[in-house]
Design an enzyme around this catalytic site. Structure first.
Site, mmCIF file in Angstrom:
data_model
loop_
_atom_site.group_PDB
_atom_site.id
_atom_site.type_symbol
_atom_site.label_atom_id
_atom_site.label_comp_id
_atom_site.label_asym_id
_atom_site.label_seq_id
_atom_site.Cartn_x
_atom_site.Cartn_y
_atom_site.Cartn_z
ATOM 1 N N CYS A 53 3.898 3.003 13.442
ATOM 2 C CA CYS A 53 4.904 2.043 12.975
ATOM 3 C C CYS A 53 6.305 2.591 13.299
ATOM 4 C CB CYS A 53 4.781 1.824 11.475
ATOM 5 S SG CYS A 53 5.968 0.607 10.887
ATOM 6 N N CYS A 57 9.879 4.697 6.717
ATOM 7 C CA CYS A 57 9.611 4.772 5.279
ATOM 8 C C CYS A 57 9.132 6.183 4.947
ATOM 9 C CB CYS A 57 8.577 3.737 4.887
ATOM 10 S SG CYS A 57 8.990 2.091 5.503
ATOM 11 N N CYS A 60 5.452 7.129 4.085
ATOM 12 C CA CYS A 60 4.339 6.487 4.760
ATOM 13 C C CYS A 60 3.684 7.296 5.879
ATOM 14 C CB CYS A 60 4.795 5.149 5.354
ATOM 15 S SG CYS A 60 3.400 4.191 5.986
ATOM 16 N N CYS A 97 -6.533 -7.765 1.064
ATOM 17 C CA CYS A 97 -5.165 -7.591 1.559
ATOM 18 C C CYS A 97 -5.240 -6.974 2.949
ATOM 19 C CB CYS A 97 -4.384 -6.664 0.637
ATOM 20 S SG CYS A 97 -4.409 -7.244 -1.062
ATOM 21 N N CYS A 129 -4.375 -11.892 1.197
ATOM 22 C CA CYS A 129 -2.971 -11.471 1.176
ATOM 23 C C CYS A 129 -2.722 -10.749 2.497
ATOM 24 C CB CYS A 129 -2.732 -10.527 -0.003
ATOM 25 S SG CYS A 129 -1.084 -9.774 -0.014
ATOM 26 N N CYS A 189 3.851 -11.283 -3.307
ATOM 27 C CA CYS A 189 3.424 -10.020 -3.924
ATOM 28 C C CYS A 189 4.494 -8.987 -3.604
ATOM 29 C CB CYS A 189 2.074 -9.592 -3.334
ATOM 30 S SG CYS A 189 1.556 -7.946 -3.851
ATOM 31 N N ARG A 261 -0.273 -4.968 -10.652
ATOM 32 C CA ARG A 261 -1.380 -4.324 -9.952
ATOM 33 C C ARG A 261 -1.206 -2.799 -9.970
ATOM 34 N NH1 ARG A 261 -4.082 -8.446 -7.657
ATOM 35 N NH2 ARG A 261 -2.872 -10.341 -7.289
HETATM 36 N N1 SAM Z 1 3.830 -2.277 6.618
HETATM 37 C C1 SAM Z 1 3.876 -3.111 5.441
HETATM 38 C C2 SAM Z 1 5.215 -3.023 4.771
HETATM 39 O O1 SAM Z 1 5.852 -1.998 4.950
HETATM 40 O O2 SAM Z 1 5.559 -3.961 4.047
HETATM 41 C C3 SAM Z 1 2.768 -2.712 4.448
HETATM 42 C C4 SAM Z 1 2.687 -1.250 4.165
HETATM 43 S S1 SAM Z 1 1.495 -0.640 3.018
HETATM 44 C C5 SAM Z 1 -0.035 -1.296 3.459
HETATM 45 C C6 SAM Z 1 1.875 -1.563 1.596
HETATM 46 C C7 SAM Z 1 2.586 -0.735 0.556
HETATM 47 O O3 SAM Z 1 1.864 0.456 0.200
HETATM 48 C C8 SAM Z 1 3.940 -0.233 0.979
HETATM 49 O O4 SAM Z 1 4.909 -1.271 0.901
HETATM 50 C C9 SAM Z 1 4.192 0.875 -0.059
HETATM 51 O O5 SAM Z 1 4.813 0.315 -1.206
HETATM 52 C C10 SAM Z 1 2.784 1.362 -0.428
HETATM 53 N N2 SAM Z 1 2.552 2.699 0.118
HETATM 54 C C11 SAM Z 1 2.511 3.059 1.410
HETATM 55 N N3 SAM Z 1 2.330 4.386 1.519
HETATM 56 C C12 SAM Z 1 2.262 4.879 0.237
HETATM 57 C C13 SAM Z 1 2.103 6.180 -0.332
HETATM 58 N N4 SAM Z 1 2.004 7.276 0.442
HETATM 59 N N5 SAM Z 1 2.071 6.306 -1.682
HETATM 60 C C14 SAM Z 1 2.187 5.213 -2.465
HETATM 61 N N6 SAM Z 1 2.377 3.962 -1.996
HETATM 62 C C15 SAM Z 1 2.403 3.801 -0.652
HETATM 63 FE FE1 SF4 Z 2 5.645 0.942 8.594
HETATM 64 FE FE2 SF4 Z 2 4.532 2.298 6.595
HETATM 65 FE FE3 SF4 Z 2 7.015 1.397 6.347
HETATM 66 FE FE4 SF4 Z 2 5.001 -0.354 6.368
HETATM 67 S S1 SF4 Z 2 5.363 1.217 4.806
HETATM 68 S S2 SF4 Z 2 6.927 -0.532 7.487
HETATM 69 S S3 SF4 Z 2 3.559 0.692 7.784
HETATM 70 S S4 SF4 Z 2 6.291 2.937 7.837
#
Ligand code: SAM
Ligand code: SF4
Length: 334
Positions: A53, A57, A60, A97, A129, A189, A261
């Site tokens: 990606c 973030c 992530c 999801c 979702c 959501c 959730r």
């Molecule tokens: N790429 C999409 C976005 O950024 O909107 C979805 C990303 S992920 C499937 C969905 C959510 O999981 C993210 O928006 C974040 O809030 C949460 N998430 C991702 N990595 C995480 C982590 N290491 N610990 C806790 N929550 C996490």
């Molecule tokens: Fe990309 Fe992860 Fe951020 Fe979603 S949460 S935009 S997958 S870096």
């Protein structure tokens, strides 16, 4: 308890600071006025496009900016996604999801494939979702036409703290996508993550933004940071359980009708800690076939252990809200 979208931030902070057991009692009371407290929705996250990606973030595992264990994978086939969804349905999941590690949706063949996945999984009778990054109004309408039930787009933290966590997009980018989804009948959501180094004011600030959206997000995920090796937040301390309970209880009180959730990070909680989260108004969890992950690196409890826990606590799995719910067995015979 009425539904409000004019919360003062000081009101929400006062709720958050309520003496803990009194806060839980108040949230549990609100929960019972708006939901069946014996029902928990069980969801399954499918990472349909993993890794690489371009966003940064800092929590992530899928960001291409960080060296994590995640290996980029191509978009899953529709057949694979439908099969995973079918298995989930048989385990009592009522919402699937589909997550893609994209900055935004592009009008290309991959989006066409995702639209077909939405149609096929919806036809199983599941709530679908998607969480695909930023979305235009036209793309939201195409997802609506495909039968999408909800679109996830988390605010993650307060507007003030956001740029500390993510610099490749802005808070208003997030709010714009939510506004685009609101031009359709797809539900929203949106929630956030605890443990990013945020202050209590940041947590309250995020709830203030969410609870002053009109309408409220129908679904509010509360994630607990899973510290991913290789990411900037890998050494963050664990979030104390009572911070999680306070956040859930406050979300419950200010957004009474929304599903709250208990999402990422639940694998680290004991049954007692999870029970406190349910008492505080959490009414949804993510589950998976044993060993699979919630987000590609955050572990997720298995279907069997979750079924045991829900039975122990006297809770049942909420059926899908989709009309014409068909069972996995019927569809498998097609
Ligand atoms: N790429 C999409 C976005 O950024 O909107 C979805 C990303 S992920 C499937 C969905 C959510 O999981 C993210 O928006 C974040 O809030 C949460 N998430 C991702 N990595 C995480 C982590 N290491 N610990 C806790 N929550 C996490
Ligand atoms: Fe990309 Fe992860 Fe951020 Fe979603 S949460 S935009 S997958 S870096």
């Amino acid at each position: 308890m009425g539904i409000r979208d004019d919360w003062q931030i000081t009101e929400i902070r006062a709720i958050y600071d309520t003496p803990l057991l009194e806060l839980i009692y108040q949230a549990a009371s609100v929960h019972r006025q708006h939901h069946d407290p014996k029902q928990i929705q069980v969801c399954k996250l499918i990472s349909i496009k993993t890794g690489a990606c371009p966003e940064d973030c800092s929590y992530c595992a899928q960001s291409s900016r960080y060296k994590t264990e995640v290996k980029p994978e191509a978009l899953l086939s529709q057949e694979t996604v439908v099969s995973i969804a079918n298995d989930a349905l048989k385990s009592g999941v009522s919402r699937v999801c589909m997550g893609a590690a994209w900055r935004e949706v592009r009008d290309n063949s991959q989006f066409e494939q995702v639209l077909d996945m939405v149609k096929e999984v919806t036809a199983l009778g599941l709530e679908v979702c998607c969480t695909l990054g930023m979305l235009t109004e036209t793309q939201a309408k195409r997802l609506e036409d495909a039968g999408l039930y909800a679109y996830n787009h988390n605010l993650d933290t307060s507007e003030e703290y956001y740029s500390t966590i993510i610099t490749t997009r802005t808070y208003s980018d997030r709010l714009n996508t939510i506004a685009n989804v609101r031009q359709t009948n797809v539900t929203v959501c949106s929630g956030g993550i605890l443990g990013l180094g945020e202050s209590v004011d940041d947590r309250v600030g995020m709830l203030h933004t969410l609870a002053n959206l009109n309408p409220h997000p129908e679904s509010v995920p509360i994630n607990i940071l899973s510290q991913v090796p290789g990411t900037p937040l890998e050494n963050q301390p664990d979030v104390p359980i009572w911070d999680v309970v306070r956040m859930i209880a406050t979300a419950r009180i200010v957004m009474p009708n929304s599903d709250v959730r208990l999402s990422a990070g639940r694998a680290r909680l004991s049954q007692v800690e999870q029970a406190f989260c349910f008492m505080a108004g959490a009414n949804s969890i993510f589950s998976s076939d044993d060993g699979h992950m919630l987000t590609v690196t955050t572990p997720c409890p298995g279907y069997d252990s979750d079924s045991e826990m829900l039975n122990l606590l006297g809770l049942s799995k909420r059926p899908s809200a989709k009309v014409g719910h068909t069972s996995a067995v019927e569809t498998v015979n097609i």
